[in-house]
Scaffold this active site. Structure first.
Site, PDB file in Angstrom:
ATOM      1  N   ARG A 135       0.818  -1.237   0.000  1.00  0.00           N
ATOM      2  CA  ARG A 135       0.000   0.000   0.000  1.00  0.00           C
ATOM      3  C   ARG A 135       0.845   1.277   0.000  1.00  0.00           C
ATOM      4  NH1 ARG A 135      -3.355  -2.722   3.871  1.00  0.00           N
ATOM      5  NH2 ARG A 135      -5.029  -3.772   2.762  1.00  0.00           N
ATOM      6  N   LYS A 164       3.782  11.903 -10.586  1.00  0.00           N
ATOM      7  CA  LYS A 164       3.008  11.044 -11.485  1.00  0.00           C
ATOM      8  C   LYS A 164       3.738   9.729 -11.692  1.00  0.00           C
ATOM      9  CE  LYS A 164       0.327  14.282 -14.243  1.00  0.00           C
ATOM     10  NZ  LYS A 164       0.085  14.821 -15.599  1.00  0.00           N
ATOM     11  N   GLU A 215      11.230  18.966 -23.375  1.00  0.00           N
ATOM     12  CA  GLU A 215      10.400  19.274 -22.201  1.00  0.00           C
ATOM     13  C   GLU A 215      10.829  20.602 -21.569  1.00  0.00           C
ATOM     14  OE1 GLU A 215       7.669  17.821 -21.184  1.00  0.00           O
ATOM     15  OE2 GLU A 215       7.723  15.705 -21.758  1.00  0.00           O
ATOM     16  N   LYS A 275       7.722  23.818 -13.187  1.00  0.00           N
ATOM     17  CA  LYS A 275       6.882  22.670 -12.817  1.00  0.00           C
ATOM     18  C   LYS A 275       6.507  22.734 -11.338  1.00  0.00           C
ATOM     19  CE  LYS A 275       6.008  17.878 -13.466  1.00  0.00           C
ATOM     20  NZ  LYS A 275       6.270  16.654 -14.194  1.00  0.00           N
ATOM     21  N   GLU A 327      -3.759  17.546 -10.665  1.00  0.00           N
ATOM     22  CA  GLU A 327      -4.251  17.896 -12.009  1.00  0.00           C
ATOM     23  C   GLU A 327      -5.760  18.034 -12.086  1.00  0.00           C
ATOM     24  OE1 GLU A 327      -1.833  16.337 -15.233  1.00  0.00           O
ATOM     25  OE2 GLU A 327      -3.593  16.349 -16.512  1.00  0.00           O
ATOM     26  N   ARG A 377      -2.501  22.114 -13.676  1.00  0.00           N
ATOM     27  CA  ARG A 377      -1.399  21.191 -13.976  1.00  0.00           C
ATOM     28  C   ARG A 377      -1.500  20.618 -15.391  1.00  0.00           C
ATOM     29  NH1 ARG A 377       1.604  16.569 -10.327  1.00  0.00           N
ATOM     30  NH2 ARG A 377       2.887  15.809 -12.047  1.00  0.00           N
ATOM     31  N   ASN A 392       0.924  19.522 -20.000  1.00  0.00           N
ATOM     32  CA  ASN A 392       0.739  18.581 -21.106  1.00  0.00           C
ATOM     33  C   ASN A 392       0.688  19.276 -22.457  1.00  0.00           C
ATOM     34  OD1 ASN A 392       0.691  16.149 -19.656  1.00  0.00           O
ATOM     35  ND2 ASN A 392      -1.354  16.647 -18.922  1.00  0.00           N
ATOM     36  N   HIS A 401       1.260  17.283 -25.544  1.00  0.00           N
ATOM     37  CA  HIS A 401       1.238  15.867 -25.195  1.00  0.00           C
ATOM     38  C   HIS A 401       0.060  15.090 -25.785  1.00  0.00           C
ATOM     39  CE1 HIS A 401       4.517  16.889 -22.589  1.00  0.00           C
ATOM     40  NE2 HIS A 401       4.584  15.671 -22.074  1.00  0.00           N
ATOM     41  N   HIS A 408       1.168  11.813 -27.486  1.00  0.00           N
ATOM     42  CA  HIS A 408       0.760  10.467 -27.068  1.00  0.00           C
ATOM     43  C   HIS A 408       0.133   9.708 -28.237  1.00  0.00           C
ATOM     44  CE1 HIS A 408       0.612  11.609 -22.499  1.00  0.00           C
ATOM     45  NE2 HIS A 408       1.841  11.442 -22.953  1.00  0.00           N
ATOM     46  N   HIS A 440       9.767   9.899 -26.517  1.00  0.00           N
ATOM     47  CA  HIS A 440       8.705  10.758 -25.970  1.00  0.00           C
ATOM     48  C   HIS A 440       9.009  12.244 -26.229  1.00  0.00           C
ATOM     49  CE1 HIS A 440       5.543  12.231 -23.408  1.00  0.00           C
ATOM     50  NE2 HIS A 440       6.400  12.825 -22.605  1.00  0.00           N
TER      51      HIS A 440
HETATM   52  N1  GLY Z   1       4.430  15.611 -17.240  1.00  0.00           N
HETATM   53  C1  GLY Z   1       3.318  16.400 -16.865  1.00  0.00           C
HETATM   54  C2  GLY Z   1       3.048  16.411 -15.388  1.00  0.00           C
HETATM   55  O1  GLY Z   1       3.839  15.906 -14.617  1.00  0.00           O
HETATM   56  O2  GLY Z   1       2.031  16.882 -14.981  1.00  0.00           O
END
Ligand code: GLY
Length: 365
Positions: A122, A144, A186, A228, A238, A242, A246, A249, A253, A268
């Site tokens: 957990r 993330k 990035e 960030k 998010e 947040r 992206n 992205h 993706h 990526h």
């Molecule tokens: N890579 C985007 C984020 O961490 O929100």
């Protein structure tokens, strides 16, 4: 050396440390943050060969019991099968709830080991030691974690913040140029969505960053991480702002899934670079940015050796990419939700982009 603090509602504050020699002195960087002297170092075969022995030695000499677990290098390791196998191996090692996972690698290792540490008993602590530029400026920061599903990137995951992030500039010395450029994507993205001055700085310094000039590299990483950190502090899970991280992205993706995860034909960061260019072209069609801004973005991507045309990444059907974009995490009812720039240094979430305009941009119209 620079240290930036990450905090926010529900986030136990932690530091991102950026500097040289951090992994050579892994034990002193890590020991104060351990609940017990027991670590599983998770890495991929390539990074383990370069960094594994040194990190293990430093930890073991400090009296920490450390084992190295490797997964194959490449995006294909961000799978449920690899995750299950990794969890089994953590159990085999007899780790307990006071143990720590050290994620030593790029974004794939960070996301996979982060998710494994979130699920194991957990949730146990994870320390991120990102070894690619992309992981240092983006994926290791902000909590993330995820694996991919066959139909989409990062569709299975949780938020699980690290105890500490060690962004060691020395490890970038052995990073292939292609990976450095992918990481720069990035950094450029962060500037495009939040900081026009940083973008202008990059126009004059991106070659120095890619050339590993220490001051330029450290500044670029720290400025991208600071952007960030500011956004994560406001919106760690998010719910809103947040999502701006992206930028590019949704396109990226879709391209990555269409290209397939089996080999690294599209990195990526390469997909993100192209995705940002497409987002700017779409924004130009919608009157949100000037043609001059789009040309600046294309020029900077070009100087960084990053793709600005879809064909340079492969042959993709516009409608197949559109269908993938509808399956993105941000999509609502199959309709893509896009992050679109507003000039340079600002962006917003846009829900009602006409599909015809997206298709036109994908077709290069
Ligand atoms: N890579 C985007 C984020 O961490 O929100």
């Amino acid at each position: 050396m620079k240290a930036l603090s990450i905090s926010g509602p529900g986030v136990t504050p932690y530091e991102v440390v950026i500097g040289r020699g951090l992994l050579a002195q892994a034990s002193s960087q890590i020991t104060p943050y351990l609940a017990a002297p027991r670590i599983a170092v998770v890495s991929d075969a390539t990074v383990a060969e370069l960094q594994g022995a040194g990190v293990l030695r430093s930890l073991t000499e400090a009296g920490i019991r450390a084992d190295l677990l490797t997964v194959p290098a490449g995006e294909a390791s961000k799978s449920m099968a690899t995750l299950t196998d990794l969890l089994d191996r953590l159990l085999d090692l007899g780790l307990d709830r006071r143990s720590t996972v050290l994620a030593l690698g790029g974004g794939v290792v960070g996301d996979l080991a982060g998710l494994a540490s979130a699920l194991f008993m957990r949730g146990i602590a994870v320390i991120q030691a990102p070894t690619t530029l992309l992981a240092q400026v983006d994926s290791s920061v902000g909590g993330k974690t995820a694996v991919d599903a066959p139909r989409g990137k990062n569709l299975i995951g949780v938020f699980h913040h690290p105890r500490r992030v060690l962004a060691d500039l020395d490890v970038l010395a052995t990073l292939p140029d292609r990976q450095m450029r992918a990481g720069a994507a990035e950094i450029l993205k962060a500037a495009m969505l939040a900081d026009a001055d940083f973008f202008a700085w990059l126009e004059g310094h991106v070659e120095a960053v890619l050339g590993h000039e220490p001051a330029a590299l450290e500044d670029a990483i720290a400025r991208a991480v600071a952007i960030k950190a500011g956004i994560v502090a406001e919106d760690p899970t998010e719910q809103g702002r947040r999502a701006l991280l992206n930028l590019g992205h949704t396109f990226a993706h879709a391209i990555e899934v269409e290209a397939g995860f089996e080999d690294d034909s599209v990195l990526h960061g390469e997909a993100v670079a192209l995705g940002c260019v497409l987002a700017y072209r779409l924004a130009e069609r919608l009157g949100r940015v000037s043609p001059k801004d789009v040309r600046r973005v294309e020029r900077l991507m070009g100087v960084a050796g990053l793709p600005t045309e879809i064909e340079s990444l492969g042959l993709f059907e516009a409608d197949a990419l559109l269908a993938r974009m509808g399956g993105d995490k941000k999509a609502e009812g199959g309709v893509p939700v896009l992050i679109l720039p507003q000039g340079i240094g600002d962006a917003e979430v846009v829900r009602d982009v006409p599909v015809g305009d997206i298709r036109a941009v994908l077709r290069g119209a």
